[in-house]
Design a protein around this motif. Structure first.
Motif, PDB file in Angstrom:
ATOM      1  N   SER A   1       0.867 -10.503   1.124  1.00  0.00           N
ATOM      2  CA  SER A   1      -0.474 -10.730   1.662  1.00  0.00           C
ATOM      3  C   SER A   1      -1.289 -11.541   0.676  1.00  0.00           C
ATOM      4  O   SER A   1      -0.932 -11.691  -0.493  1.00  0.00           O
ATOM      5  CB  SER A   1      -1.176  -9.400   1.965  1.00  0.00           C
ATOM      6  OG  SER A   1      -1.387  -8.678   0.768  1.00  0.00           O
TER       7      SER A   1
ATOM      8  N   SER B   1      -4.916 -11.331  -1.054  1.00  0.00           N
ATOM      9  CA  SER B   1      -5.990 -10.384  -1.339  1.00  0.00           C
ATOM     10  C   SER B   1      -7.234 -11.179  -1.725  1.00  0.00           C
ATOM     11  O   SER B   1      -7.226 -11.907  -2.723  1.00  0.00           O
ATOM     12  CB  SER B   1      -5.599  -9.430  -2.475  1.00  0.00           C
ATOM     13  OG  SER B   1      -4.516  -8.610  -2.088  1.00  0.00           O
TER      14      SER B   1
ATOM     15  N   ASP C   1       0.844  -1.191   0.000  1.00  0.00           N
ATOM     16  CA  ASP C   1       0.000   0.000   0.000  1.00  0.00           C
ATOM     17  C   ASP C   1       0.882   1.245   0.000  1.00  0.00           C
ATOM     18  O   ASP C   1       1.921   1.296   0.658  1.00  0.00           O
ATOM     19  CB  ASP C   1      -0.900   0.015   1.227  1.00  0.00           C
ATOM     20  CG  ASP C   1      -1.943  -1.078   1.197  1.00  0.00           C
ATOM     21  OD1 ASP C   1      -2.583  -1.298   2.230  1.00  0.00           O
ATOM     22  OD2 ASP C   1      -2.124  -1.714   0.141  1.00  0.00           O
TER      23      ASP C   1
ATOM     24  N   VAL D   1     -12.260  -5.675  -1.241  1.00  0.00           N
ATOM     25  CA  VAL D   1     -11.082  -6.499  -1.001  1.00  0.00           C
ATOM     26  C   VAL D   1     -10.822  -6.604   0.499  1.00  0.00           C
ATOM     27  O   VAL D   1     -11.115  -5.680   1.269  1.00  0.00           O
ATOM     28  CB  VAL D   1      -9.840  -5.892  -1.714  1.00  0.00           C
ATOM     29  CG1 VAL D   1      -9.537  -4.500  -1.192  1.00  0.00           C
ATOM     30  CG2 VAL D   1      -8.629  -6.796  -1.571  1.00  0.00           C
TER      31      VAL D   1
ATOM     32  N   ILE E   1      -3.207  -4.148  -4.537  1.00  0.00           N
ATOM     33  CA  ILE E   1      -3.346  -5.609  -4.541  1.00  0.00           C
ATOM     34  C   ILE E   1      -2.303  -6.275  -5.426  1.00  0.00           C
ATOM     35  O   ILE E   1      -2.334  -7.480  -5.609  1.00  0.00           O
ATOM     36  CB  ILE E   1      -4.753  -6.028  -4.982  1.00  0.00           C
ATOM     37  CG1 ILE E   1      -5.009  -5.602  -6.423  1.00  0.00           C
ATOM     38  CG2 ILE E   1      -5.808  -5.472  -4.055  1.00  0.00           C
ATOM     39  CD1 ILE E   1      -6.280  -6.172  -7.009  1.00  0.00           C
TER      40      ILE E   1
ATOM     41  N   LYS F   1      -7.435  -7.763   2.733  1.00  0.00           N
ATOM     42  CA  LYS F   1      -6.034  -8.151   2.648  1.00  0.00           C
ATOM     43  C   LYS F   1      -5.630  -8.859   3.940  1.00  0.00           C
ATOM     44  O   LYS F   1      -5.818  -8.339   5.037  1.00  0.00           O
ATOM     45  CB  LYS F   1      -5.150  -6.929   2.400  1.00  0.00           C
ATOM     46  CG  LYS F   1      -5.422  -6.245   1.071  1.00  0.00           C
ATOM     47  CD  LYS F   1      -4.403  -5.176   0.753  1.00  0.00           C
ATOM     48  CE  LYS F   1      -3.040  -5.757   0.463  1.00  0.00           C
ATOM     49  NZ  LYS F   1      -2.086  -4.711   0.017  1.00  0.00           N
TER      50      LYS F   1
ATOM     51  N   SER G   1      -0.466 -11.411  -3.392  1.00  0.00           N
ATOM     52  CA  SER G   1      -0.117 -10.009  -3.563  1.00  0.00           C
ATOM     53  C   SER G   1       1.096  -9.674  -2.715  1.00  0.00           C
ATOM     54  O   SER G   1       1.371 -10.314  -1.701  1.00  0.00           O
ATOM     55  CB  SER G   1      -1.286  -9.092  -3.171  1.00  0.00           C
ATOM     56  OG  SER G   1      -2.452  -9.412  -3.898  1.00  0.00           O
TER      57      SER G   1
ATOM     58  N   GLU H   1      -1.627  -3.931   6.112  1.00  0.00           N
ATOM     59  CA  GLU H   1      -2.561  -4.629   5.229  1.00  0.00           C
ATOM     60  C   GLU H   1      -3.583  -5.416   6.019  1.00  0.00           C
ATOM     61  O   GLU H   1      -4.702  -5.624   5.581  1.00  0.00           O
ATOM     62  CB  GLU H   1      -1.811  -5.565   4.278  1.00  0.00           C
ATOM     63  CG  GLU H   1      -1.135  -4.863   3.135  1.00  0.00           C
ATOM     64  CD  GLU H   1       0.159  -4.205   3.520  1.00  0.00           C
ATOM     65  OE1 GLU H   1       0.704  -3.438   2.701  1.00  0.00           O
ATOM     66  OE2 GLU H   1       0.638  -4.432   4.648  1.00  0.00           O
TER      67      GLU H   1
END
Length: 1494
Positions: free
Chosen positions: A602, A604, A475, A1067, A562, A1069, A595, A505
């Motif tokens: 992570s 997603s 992010d 989404v 993502i 995460k 992702s 996340e």
């Protein structure tokens, strides 16, 4: 023949480039009446004190030393360009902002804090003046990003720079952004206030035959063009073809283009522009192999420093040639086009890669290398060694060594002070580089650690208080920094070591304001090292000297990412409905993607449609509408204050349900209890609408004969519509007096009668009574009213009234913030849109032909003419003008506005949205903005027309305009032939699951959520058609909602709290703290298997012991350090396969088992396979894992195949994974698939088919691949595999002879990434993606002469995607009314940029129509930045021999422009290509309906 359509359904999310620029407003802007800008509160926060306010930042536009608003943030994500406002909210603004939803960017609302009194701002400081008149320092509650404009470009942005306006020319100046695209295209964009968007001021193109000499015989180049701008805005430079410099000379004010209508002077505002451009050959200046360049500060003429390599070398020859780089400073004289050499420096390391201009008053340049940092100026130089690999040139003294050891390759930097640079490393750490100087002479460099952050891909300063970290792997963050002193510390920021940045996340739903409050109050967590401090928990940086500057950080906002999407899996949701079918069944599934990278890795979990969390449901057949209302039994002065401070937390009192022939009333207390008999509501018939009046003190209920006003359950007044005389005499009853529709906005109610007229009901708050009137403007006439709505312009920032021409009223608004006015929006049969101000019913805004869907709307009284956007349409229209006018007149008469909604969210910064649906199912979405027409003849004519009117006439909304916004919503009116579809209606909501927006009912219901002042469309397919909707907030259902389905079910639900809605798809995460590589879904046990890796360190003795047992040698070393016993630590990736169970409602995702790999063993692939036991003839479903030992090039490669049984053990319930079989094979196992009960394994350059006898695998057939297999795909007995360099192969498995037979192959060289089958009925095509970001479709046609008797796969289509694809996912398409074919599969895929696209087969007739339209749109639509969509989609081969293939793929990104055209342009284009508008829209709608996968 294969025909397909490409569509991007999820925009890229990975940020590649960012910059700060004054695009939408000028530097030092203090105009408090501008709605698009800040209020008066933020100037003191942003204006002075700290940072490098007097010095422009690198990238331009960063400083705001003169005070005023911060610059805009410009972000490029692959081919997506976004411009953001930076919004500063103080403590007093938090309540109004969060209630409107504008501050709710993280999926949950922040706690509200109300501040009473008037608020005033002064330049240089900020004060909150309370009712007592005392001054208190205003605390900043949050800094947020709000979207100004967004564009999908027909090309990837390769580089971005900001051309600052020359400061000495004009104070009201704006910047421009310079974009560079491959191979040598440059566009200069500026903000256009009249359309509230970007427009191109100049285009520069250096491609084609006339510029072929610039390539010097080369066809491929390692990188795209690089653009940099002069710090004072005098010029910009673009590096193309690695050695050609394009100089863009900035124009002065007198050199503006077209000073009349479209000149740079817009209302006294000057935009930076380019006057001319020319090319400089750097090879003629003895500068070759350029790596980077930058413009320096502090010179009277532009000076550019070029980093280049004289004789290229590489890591394998550093023992012979190591210091091969040099920098050269050139003075740029744009008038004489002369570029003399000023100074230069040589013997720089070969790994130098970036230049960083040092701000004034120091000046000079920093050279960033992997192991060293160098500073150079015209008079002095110094360097700093970062690790043991730093080597000084021969004959030079050793470099001073840094106190910390770090590798600096791929780092990014920005200046937080004129002598301190902030560096972001490849590991996600932030470093502070301090320049120790005396006067303008830098003596040495000092490097210190700061915080842990995200893995950044770009970085820029935003004003003097914040910087932005853009990332492709995590992010992106907007971070505030505060300068302090090492000895004194930084007051107001408490040190709290906590989670590392990767944990954001998993905690993305926590608002920035709440994070800071937690950071200041929570106890210190233990067990976390100081190096793992997150930016969320800031502290002063330790220092050895009291003079060194320190900085504390706080994350204010983040942009979700993502990407990169390495792998995708299609699984079942935890709240799936087993009884669902058709489109509702698709919402049972979710997309799980790998992702991120490293600590930012992570999973997603993506949902294309929303499935709410069901609380309860009740069968209510015949239900037509539902409403919830507020009421409190006792209200005193104290309760009124509580109502203001916690308005969103007040519970609903009653639920009103209309059942057609009667009305049911329920009390919404602890339980829903029916109180129909004990209340005085109208219950003998159906209810049309119900709502609150007089500040929620009363309830109004509208029914077909009139309306009732109630105080809770007690009736206060009833107004009945008088019956006409004909009906009272006993004749045929008339329906002209029946109420058929209504709208409520405190204190007004508008009733629509059956004859089309409107009646106005005015409420008196003093007496709590209502009166009915019939204004002449609302009377029934020839131009019938088809839709209407009410809008209440209230709060301290009354937006709509600021759009008046009368500036005196706008300036008076701040003195009476609570006196809101109500406006009535009316749409008529002729397409006319009118806005009336109540209660005088005065028309203040009108637009003709609103149903045309024009791009920009303005008041008819403003004398501006709308012209056709391009000459191509005008030329075609001239041929048959009469026929076109008749067609337009007929289409417009049939295209009626059926519903309209006018609403605003966000009390301070929000701008109203105008939504409307047309009779053909089209939805129009407009965003309001203010634009003051420049003082031209048109403006004077407008002023004269106003002056000739009545002096007491209400001023019109002359500054009000609307810009049309794209919205991804598809109506379902064509789904059921012969069925009457439910009416589409708009239901605005606030604080439903902490979100705000509009719920759209109908056959395809959807949530239109307002996030960052943009509409996010999230459909809800799980229940089919929805007839009614209302929010519900009580004890058992906090901030929930109720809706009724077409089947007669009333459902009480809540939005899933873990989903993040400010995304194209909702989404969630799930942080992993490692790199995910592959994921697969086990449908039988509802589990996911995931390959992931985490960095681990071993001592040298451990590594050697591990290698000695296997007789191997490793060079997996990535970073060395010392252990406690003095041994070197080797860090490498440790792989494992995790078995993860999806989250059940109310719980989190849980790891059930973990399968660890051996040392130096990498897991390459994991798949769920169905294998038949040849001994028992039973099929077993198992997890197959393929691995490879990475042990260097001196050891023969080998791998391991592992078969695992997944599921909860019967004997040991805690065991979820049991190894069934494991065997080492000679080669890396790169791909696995099951083929008719057998196991197909790609082992290095060989594909072997194995049979399973229950205890071991035995080879049955094989096929020799050329080099290395990257993917395997199976359909029936056909096998498709891709080779890493030798394209694709098509095989057939024959059970009788146990043979894998080659059917055909592609004889060309292609670097494959992944492959998949594309199925269209009985047609089987082969799809492949390559390293040049292309897609190709092949077919097996043995009867064709071109196939060489079936040996060659024939290319059927080729398409340039512009992004790398690592995984294809084949999903079945849904049948539509016009497409009866059921055996159709589309291919869904994610890109490394974070985008999600699909390729869907289409029939030939649809393809021919859309292809013709696509070719027409290339010339008929003005494309952003002047990019050619046809050129962007051409196959890229980088100079390699390639025969162009068929153009059999249509680009829906280009076709989507057709829906955004006005009606007359749509009809004209359709007529010119020989079709109709209805056919085109039906084809596009069917494509969207058939690909509603999730």
């Amino acid at each position: 023949m294969s025909y397909a359509a490409f569509k991007m359904v999820h925009s890229p999310t990975g940020v590649e480039h960012c910059a700060a620029a004054y695009l939408t407003h000028t530097a030092g802007h203090l105009d408090t009446t501008d709605i698009a800008s800040f209020g008066p509160l933020e100037f003191g926060y942003w204006g002075g004190g700290g940072g490098v306010s007097a010095t422009p930042k690198e990238g331009g536009g960063g400083g705001s030393g003169s005070g005023g608003l911060p610059p805009n943030l410009v972000v490029a994500k692959a081919n997506l360009l976004e411009v953001y406002h930076v919004r500063v909210l103080l403590e007093g603004d938090e309540r109004t902002s969060s209630s409107g939803g504008s501050s709710n960017n993280n999926g949950s609302g922040a706690s509200s804090v109300a501040t009473a009194g008037a608020i005033h701002g002064t330049l240089g400081k900020t004060e909150v003046v309370t009712a007592r008149g005392s001054s208190l320092p205003a605390a900043v509650s949050s800094v947020e990003l709000e979207l100004a404009c967004s564009y999908r470009l027909h090309g990837n942005v390769e580089s971005l720079a900001v051309l600052s306006h020359r400061q000495e020319e004009c104070r009201r100046r704006r910047d421009a952004i310079v974009l560079a695209f491959r191979d040598a295209k440059t566009a200069v964009l500026e903000f256009d206030d009249s359309t509230h968007g970007l427009r191109a001021s100049s285009l520069h193109y250096f491609e084609g035959p006339e510029w072929q000499h610039l390539k010097r015989g080369r066809e491929s180049f390692p990188c795209g063009p690089i653009v940099r701008a002069d710090t004072q805005g005098r010029c910009a430079g673009v590096l193309v073809y690695t050695c050609q410099m394009v100089i863009l000379k900035a124009s002065q004010v007198s050199y503006g283009l077209g000073e009349e209508e479209e000149g740079p002077n817009l209302g006294g505002i000057i935009c930076a522009r380019i006057e001319s451009s020319y090319v400089v050959s750097l090879r003629d200046l003895d500068v070759k192999f350029v790596k980077d360049f930058v413009f320096l500060h502090g010179y009277t003429e532009p000076v550019v420093v070029v980093l280049h390599e004289k004789e290229p070398t590489w890591a394998g020859r550093v023992a012979v040639r190591r210091h091969t780089c040099a920098i050269t400073a050139l003075s740029i004289n744009t008038t004489l086009k002369q570029h003399p050499l000023i100074w230069s420096a040589t013997n720089l390391p070969y790994d130098a890669y970036k230049l960083l201009a040092v701000p004034s008053p120091i000046g000079g340049v920093l050279v960033l290398c992997a192991n060293t940092i160098h500073y150079y100026s015209q008079s002095t130089s110094c360097a700093l060694a970062l690790n043991e690999f730093a080597v000084a040139p021969e004959g030079s003294p050793d470099f001073p060594k840094s106190k910390i050891t770090v590798e600096l390759d791929t780092a990014h930097a920005a200046w937080v002070s004129h002598d301190v640079a902030l560096l972001s490393t490849k590991t996600g750490n932030l470093l502070l580089l301090s320049l120790v100087y005396d006067g303008r002479s830098v003596q040495n460099l000092e490097l210190s650690r700061s915080k842990a952050s995200v893995l950044a891909s770009c970085m820029c300063m935003v004003g003097d208080k914040c910087f932005f970290l853009g990332s492709r792997l995590a992010d992106s963050l907007l971070v505030q920094y505060t300068a302090g002193n090492a000895s004194a510390g930084t007051p107001g920021f408490n040190y709290k070591p906590g989670k590392e940045e990767g944990d954001i996340e998993g905690d993305i739903s926590v608002p920035a304001a709440k994070r800071l409050k937690q950071a200041a109050s929570d106890p210190v967590q233990e067990g976390v090292s100081a190096e793992e401090m997150s930016l969320y928990y800031s502290s002063p940086t330790s220092s050895d000297t009291s003079q060194k500057k320190t900085f504390s950080f706080a994350v204010w906002d983040s942009l979700v990412n993502i990407g990169p999407l390495r792998d995708l899996a299609y699984g079942l949701r935890s709240n799936a409905d087993a009884a669902a079918s058709g489109l509702s069944k698709q919402s049972n599934y979710e997309l799980v993607a790998c992702s991120g990278h490293g600590k930012n890795g992570s999973l997603s979990v993506l949902h294309q449609s929303i499935r709410p969390d069901l609380i309860t449901e009740v069968e209510l057949p015949g239900c037509t509408g539902i409403w919830t209302v507020y009421h409190k039994a006792q209200r005193d002065s104290a309760s009124d204050v509580d109502l203001v401070t916690s308005k969103d937390e007040e519970f609903h009192a009653y639920l009103i349900i209309s059942l057609g022939s009667r009305t049911m009333v329920l009390e919404t207390g602890d339980t829903l209890g029916e109180v129909t008999e004990s209340v005085e509501y109208y219950t003998e018939g159906g209810t049309i609408i119900a709502g609150n009046l007089f500040g929620r003190h009363c309830v109004v209920q509208v029914f077909n004969r009139g309306l009732r006003l109630l105080d809770g359950a007690i009736q206060m007044q009833e107004l009945l519509i008088e019956r006409p005389e004909a009906e009272t005499n006993g004749s045929v009853p008339s329906t002209g007096n029946l109420v058929v529709g209504a709208a409520i906005a405190d204190p007004f109610v508008v009733l629509k009668m059956a004859d089309g007229a409107l009646q106005l009901v005015v409420g008196d708050p003093a007496t709590c009574t209502m009166t009915i009137s019939s204004p002449s403007s609302f009377a029934s006439n020839t131009d019938l009213i088809t839709a209407f709505s009410l809008y209440q312009d209230k709060g301290p920032y009354c937006w709509l009234r600021r759009a008046r021409k009368d500036s005196s009223e706008r300036s008076h608004l701040s003195t009476a913030p609570d006196q809101g006015k109500v406006f009535c929006i009316i749409c008529r049969q002729t397409g006319r849109l009118e806005i009336y101000e109540l209660p005088h019913v005065t028309c203040v805004f009108s637009v003709e032909n609103f149903n045309y869907g024009m791009s920009v709307l303005w008041d008819n009284k403003v004398s501006e003419k709308r012209v056709s956007s391009n000459a191509a349409l005008r030329d075609g229209a001239e041929e048959d003008e009469t026929a076109g006018e008749d067609m337009l007149r007929e289409a417009a008469s049939q295209l009626l506005v059926t519903q309209v909604c006018f609403e605003r969210w966000g009390e301070k910064f929000g701008r109203p949205f105008l939504l409307a649906t047309l009779s053909d199912g089209t939805m129009l979405c407009y965003h309001a903005f203010c634009y003051e027409v420049p003082e031209t003849g048109d403006a004077l004519e407008y002023a004269d027309s106003i002056g000739r009117g009545n002096a007491k006439e209400t001023p019109r909304l002359g500054h009000l305009r609307f810009v049309r916004m794209p919205i991804d919503w598809v109506s379902g009116e064509d789904e059921g032939v012969g069925e009457k579809n439910p009416t589409v209606q708009f239901y605005p909501f606030r604080n439903v699951g902490s979100m705000s927006g509009v719920f759209v009912t109908g056959s395809r219901p959807a949530w239109l959520m307002i996030c960052r002042q943009r509409i996010r469309c999230h459909p809800q397919f799980c229940d089919g058609a929805i007839l009614g909707f209302t929010p519900l907030h009580n004890v058992n259902c906090t901030h929930g909602f109720i809706y009724i389905t077409a089947e007669g079910l009333l459902k009480i639900c809540q939005l899933p709290s873990l989903l993040f809605y400010d995304n194209d798809w909702a989404v969630q995460k799930i942080p992993l703290r490692g790199t995910p590589h592959q994921v697969t879904y086990h449908p039988d046990v509802n589990l996911y298997a995931l390959i992931m890796s985490t960095p681990s360190s071993w001592s040298a003795s451990q590594v050697m012991a591990g290698e000695a047992s296997s007789g191997n040698y490793t060079d997996q070393q990535t970073e060395e350090s010392l252990a406690e016993d003095g041994q070197k630590l080797v860090t490498s990736e440790e792989f494992e396969v995790r078995i993860i169970e999806p989250a059940q409602p109310g719980s989190d995702w849980e790891t059930k088992a973990s399968i660890k790999m051996h040392m130096t063993e990498n897991a390459l692939t994991v798949r769920i396979v169905n294998i038949r036991n040849i001994m028992t003839d039973q099929t077993q479903t198992m997890l197959a894992i393929g691995t490879a030992y990475v042990q260097g090039e001196d050891v023969a490669a080998k791998g391991r195949i592992i078969l695992v049984s997944v599921g909860q053990g019967t004997n040991d319930p805690s065991t979820w994974a049991r190894e069934v079989y494991s065997k080492e094979l000679k080669g890396a196992i790169s791909a696995i698939a099951s083929l008719q009960g057998h196991l197909l394994i790609a082992i290095g350059p060989k594909i072997i088919l194995h049979t399973w006898n229950g205890s071991e695998l035995n080879g049955a057939a094989f096929f020799d691949a050329p080099l290395y297999v990257v993917s395997l795909n199976i359909v029936k007995n056909f096998v498709l595999f891709g080779d890493i360099h030798k394209s694709i192969y098509f095989l057939c498995w024959k059970e009788d002879g146990a043979q894998l037979t080659l059917l055909a192959k592609d004889f060309g060289a292609l670097d494959c990434y992944t492959t998949e089958f594309l199925i269209d009925g009985s047609t089987l095509s082969l799809l492949v993606s390559d390293s040049h970001k292309n897609l190709q479709i092949f077919s097996y046609a043995p009867k064709s002469v071109e196939s060489w008797k079936g040996q060659k796969l024939l290319p059927r289509a080729e398409f340039h995607l512009g992004a790398h694809v690592a995984k294809f996912l084949r999903l079945q398409m849904l049948p539509t009314a016009s497409t009866a074919r059921s055996n159709r599969f589309a291919v869904l895929f994610g890109t490394l940029d974070g985008a999600i696209d699909y390729l869907a087969p289409v029939d030939e007739l649809t393809f021919r129509r859309l292809q013709t339209l696509q070719r027409k749109l290339v010339d008929s639509v003005a494309h952003v930045a002047g990019l050619n969509p046809r050129a962007f989609r051409q196959f890229r081969c980088d100079g390699k021999a390639h025969r162009p293939g068929p153009d059999n793929i249509v680009d829906c990104e280009l076709l989507s422009h057709y829906e955004m055209l006005a009606l007359d342009e749509q009809l004209e284009i359709a007529r010119q290509i020989g079709t109709t508008r209805a056919h085109v829209l039906t084809n596009l709608r069917d494509l969207a309906l058939s690909t509603s996968f999730l």
